[in-house]
Design a protein around this motif. Structure first.
Motif, PDB file in Angstrom:
ATOM      1  N   ARG A  29      -9.480  -0.924  16.905  1.00 13.98           N
ATOM      2  CA  ARG A  29      -8.113  -0.865  17.408  1.00 13.98           C
ATOM      3  C   ARG A  29      -7.182  -1.775  16.611  1.00 13.98           C
ATOM      4  O   ARG A  29      -6.584  -2.709  17.143  1.00 13.98           O
ATOM      5  N   ALA A  30      -7.084  -1.494  15.335  1.00 21.97           N
ATOM      6  CA  ALA A  30      -6.201  -2.273  14.463  1.00 21.97           C
ATOM      7  C   ALA A  30      -4.859  -1.594  14.296  1.00 21.97           C
ATOM      8  O   ALA A  30      -3.943  -2.145  13.708  1.00 21.97           O
ATOM      9  N   VAL A  31      -4.756  -0.364  14.804  1.00 20.32           N
ATOM     10  CA  VAL A  31      -3.513   0.398  14.717  1.00 20.32           C
ATOM     11  C   VAL A  31      -2.989   0.616  16.133  1.00 20.32           C
ATOM     12  O   VAL A  31      -3.663   1.225  16.966  1.00 20.32           O
ATOM     13  N   THR A  32      -1.802   0.110  16.423  1.00 18.90           N
ATOM     14  CA  THR A  32      -1.197   0.231  17.754  1.00 18.90           C
ATOM     15  C   THR A  32       0.190   0.837  17.636  1.00 18.90           C
ATOM     16  O   THR A  32       0.671   1.126  16.534  1.00 18.90           O
ATOM     17  N   GLY A  33       0.837   0.995  18.776  1.00 17.82           N
ATOM     18  CA  GLY A  33       2.181   1.552  18.750  1.00 17.82           C
ATOM     19  C   GLY A  33       3.157   0.654  18.033  1.00 17.82           C
ATOM     20  O   GLY A  33       4.171   1.106  17.495  1.00 17.82           O
ATOM     21  N   ASN A  37      -2.196  -3.826  12.153  1.00 17.15           N
ATOM     22  CA  ASN A  37      -2.726  -5.158  11.893  1.00 17.15           C
ATOM     23  C   ASN A  37      -3.567  -5.050  10.630  1.00 17.15           C
ATOM     24  O   ASN A  37      -4.737  -4.651  10.677  1.00 17.15           O
ATOM     25  N   VAL A  38      -2.950  -5.377   9.495  1.00 12.80           N
ATOM     26  CA  VAL A  38      -3.594  -5.152   8.200  1.00 12.80           C
ATOM     27  C   VAL A  38      -4.918  -5.898   8.085  1.00 12.80           C
ATOM     28  O   VAL A  38      -5.917  -5.347   7.601  1.00 12.80           O
ATOM     29  N   GLY A  39      -4.968  -7.148   8.543  1.00 14.17           N
ATOM     30  CA  GLY A  39      -6.203  -7.923   8.454  1.00 14.17           C
ATOM     31  C   GLY A  39      -7.322  -7.308   9.255  1.00 14.17           C
ATOM     32  O   GLY A  39      -8.449  -7.151   8.763  1.00 14.17           O
ATOM     33  N   LEU A  41      -7.554  -4.202  10.263  1.00 14.08           N
ATOM     34  CA  LEU A  41      -7.895  -2.901   9.696  1.00 14.08           C
ATOM     35  C   LEU A  41      -8.757  -3.057   8.447  1.00 14.08           C
ATOM     36  O   LEU A  41      -9.692  -2.279   8.216  1.00 14.08           O
ATOM     37  N   ALA A  42      -8.450  -4.087   7.643  1.00 13.78           N
ATOM     38  CA  ALA A  42      -9.249  -4.330   6.441  1.00 13.78           C
ATOM     39  C   ALA A  42     -10.688  -4.678   6.805  1.00 13.78           C
ATOM     40  O   ALA A  42     -11.645  -4.179   6.182  1.00 13.78           O
ATOM     41  N   VAL A  43     -10.861  -5.529   7.829  1.00 11.91           N
ATOM     42  CA  VAL A  43     -12.216  -5.896   8.269  1.00 11.91           C
ATOM     43  C   VAL A  43     -12.952  -4.675   8.806  1.00 11.91           C
ATOM     44  O   VAL A  43     -14.116  -4.425   8.478  1.00 11.91           O
ATOM     45  N   PHE A  44     -12.271  -3.907   9.633  1.00 12.02           N
ATOM     46  CA  PHE A  44     -12.852  -2.683  10.193  1.00 12.02           C
ATOM     47  C   PHE A  44     -13.283  -1.738   9.065  1.00 12.02           C
ATOM     48  O   PHE A  44     -14.386  -1.175   9.088  1.00 12.02           O
ATOM     49  N   SER A  45     -12.402  -1.565   8.074  1.00 10.29           N
ATOM     50  CA  SER A  45     -12.694  -0.652   6.965  1.00 10.29           C
ATOM     51  C   SER A  45     -13.884  -1.135   6.148  1.00 10.29           C
ATOM     52  O   SER A  45     -14.722  -0.328   5.711  1.00 10.29           O
ATOM     53  N   LEU A  46     -13.978  -2.449   5.934  1.00 13.21           N
ATOM     54  CA  LEU A  46     -15.116  -3.002   5.205  1.00 13.21           C
ATOM     55  C   LEU A  46     -16.429  -2.751   5.938  1.00 13.21           C
ATOM     56  O   LEU A  46     -17.440  -2.370   5.337  1.00 13.21           O
ATOM     57  N   VAL A  47     -16.397  -2.967   7.246  1.00 11.09           N
ATOM     58  CA  VAL A  47     -17.613  -2.749   8.042  1.00 11.09           C
ATOM     59  C   VAL A  47     -18.053  -1.290   7.966  1.00 11.09           C
ATOM     60  O   VAL A  47     -19.219  -0.986   7.702  1.00 11.09           O
ATOM     61  N   VAL A  48     -17.104  -0.385   8.192  1.00 10.25           N
ATOM     62  CA  VAL A  48     -17.429   1.042   8.129  1.00 10.25           C
ATOM     63  C   VAL A  48     -17.858   1.435   6.719  1.00 10.25           C
ATOM     64  O   VAL A  48     -18.837   2.171   6.520  1.00 10.25           O
ATOM     65  N   THR A 166     -14.556   2.058   1.843  1.00 12.01           N
ATOM     66  CA  THR A 166     -13.604   1.136   2.474  1.00 12.01           C
ATOM     67  C   THR A 166     -12.179   1.613   2.276  1.00 12.01           C
ATOM     68  O   THR A 166     -11.364   1.622   3.221  1.00 12.01           O
ATOM     69  N   PHE A 167     -11.845   2.019   1.070  1.00 14.84           N
ATOM     70  CA  PHE A 167     -10.507   2.533   0.799  1.00 14.84           C
ATOM     71  C   PHE A 167     -10.239   3.827   1.573  1.00 14.84           C
ATOM     72  O   PHE A 167      -9.128   4.053   2.056  1.00 14.84           O
ATOM     73  N   VAL A 168     -11.261   4.685   1.685  1.00 13.77           N
ATOM     74  CA  VAL A 168     -11.114   5.933   2.432  1.00 13.77           C
ATOM     75  C   VAL A 168     -10.735   5.637   3.882  1.00 13.77           C
ATOM     76  O   VAL A 168      -9.776   6.205   4.418  1.00 13.77           O
ATOM     77  N   VAL A 169     -11.466   4.746   4.508  1.00 15.57           N
ATOM     78  CA  VAL A 169     -11.229   4.416   5.912  1.00 15.57           C
ATOM     79  C   VAL A 169      -9.858   3.760   6.093  1.00 15.57           C
ATOM     80  O   VAL A 169      -9.100   4.106   7.004  1.00 15.57           O
ATOM     81  N   PHE A 170      -9.533   2.826   5.211  1.00 17.21           N
ATOM     82  CA  PHE A 170      -8.263   2.096   5.318  1.00 17.21           C
ATOM     83  C   PHE A 170      -7.072   3.034   5.123  1.00 17.21           C
ATOM     84  O   PHE A 170      -6.151   3.069   5.959  1.00 17.21           O
ATOM     85  N   LEU A 171      -7.078   3.781   4.028  1.00 15.71           N
ATOM     86  CA  LEU A 171      -5.936   4.639   3.709  1.00 15.71           C
ATOM     87  C   LEU A 171      -5.778   5.768   4.718  1.00 15.71           C
ATOM     88  O   LEU A 171      -4.649   6.166   5.040  1.00 15.71           O
TER      89      LEU A 171
END
Length: 294
Positions: A29-33, A37-39, A41-48, A166-171
């Motif tokens: 849940r790094a993306v809200t209305g 939250n770039v930080g 989202l970056a952590v989430f993307s790295l994990v995935v 990581t880039f796929v998930v983030f972008l």
């Protein structure tokens, strides 16, 4: 072509499944209305991005044995097995790596090396390879696989796969946020169905582009492993002969998760973009150029 499709589907499935699981657990849940939250989202993307790749690497040896039915030679039972073990040991010593496990599996001509660590890897050859090639050619193929281990190619490809994932998930989530905000959201609330659909579609599209990048790196490592075999044997001629022989044989199919590990495999037309191996003609030409430049 079938192997290319399965290879793409496997990589995409890993990203999508890990992403879905983390979202269900509330981790994504790094993306809200209010925004992104770039930080977080970056952590989430790295994990995935890295989870599937690292798990696959750590499980590569047991999975390779299980999926191909490879039998590790604990004690050679005949002259061929004894020669195989001695050849792997000799080339591994020249390459400066620990002795890998040596295995044989039933199948058409192919061979592979796998493992997470240089000093505890696996080199396996098929019965079809042993039956259709002479000892000089098989030795060159073994040199190619040992060079893969010495070059750290399994780890390198895992890192590359993790980075592009990581880039796929983030972008995908960044695009999903803006598409949802512009086209679907009429009030300041959390991401809705437009966000989820856009992320899903983007992960597939970006995942396909990422696979092209990973396949390009995989093809470059094949050239390096061919050259590595030539260095270990002191001549590029045996590897040239081995590749020429393999080019005239139907390669043995490996499981889709191991498509990049075999000694051969290429796709024609648009499939060449996703091929993990260059065409045999290009590999032989590269070895000839290496010989002329020596």
């Amino acid at each position: 072509m079938k192997r290319i499709v399965l290879f793409l589907a496997t990589n995409l499935a890993v990203v999508l499944v890990v992403s879905l699981v983390l979202n269900l657990l509330g981790v994504g849940r790094a993306v809200t209305g209010e925004g992104i939250n770039v930080g977080a989202l970056a952590v989430f993307s790295l994990v995935v991005g890295f989870t599937g790749s690292i798990i696959s690497l750590l499980m590569s040896k047991p999975m390779a044995k299980w999926s191909t039915g490879a039998r590790v030679i604990e004690q050679p039972t005949n002259s061929t097995e004894r020669w195989l073990v001695d050849t792997v040991r000799r080339l591994s010593e020249r390459a400066g790596i620990g002795m890998p496990e040596v295995a044989v599996y039933d199948g058409e001509p192919n061979a592979f090396a796998t493992g997470a660590f240089k000093n505890s890897a696996l080199v396996a050859v098929s019965t079809g390879l042993l039956a259709n090639m002479n000892q000089d050619e098989v030795e060159a193929v073994i040199g190619h696989e040992v060079a893969h281990i010495a070059n750290g190619d399994m780890v390198t490809l895992t890192l590359i796969q993790g980075v592009v994932n990581t880039f796929v998930v983030f972008l995908a989530r960044v695009v999903g946020f803006f598409v949802d905000k512009v086209l679907f959201r009429s009030e300041d609330r959390g991401p809705g169905i437009g966000y989820m659909i856009t992320v899903f579609v983007c992960e597939i599209l970006f995942g396909i582009l990422a696979s092209i990048i990973v396949a390009w790196f995989s093809r470059q490592r094949e050239f390096r492993a061919d050259a590595g075999s030539a260095r270990l044997l002191g001549s590029s001629v045996p590897m040239q002969h081995a590749l020429a022989r393999l080019g005239g044989l139907v390669p043995g199919a490996l499981p889709s998760s191991m498509a990049a590990s075999g000694i051969s495999g290429s796709g024609g037309g648009w499939g060449a973009l996703f091929s993990t191996h260059p065409p045999m003609e290009q590999r032989i030409a590269a070895l000839q150029a290496l010989r002329q430049g020596a």
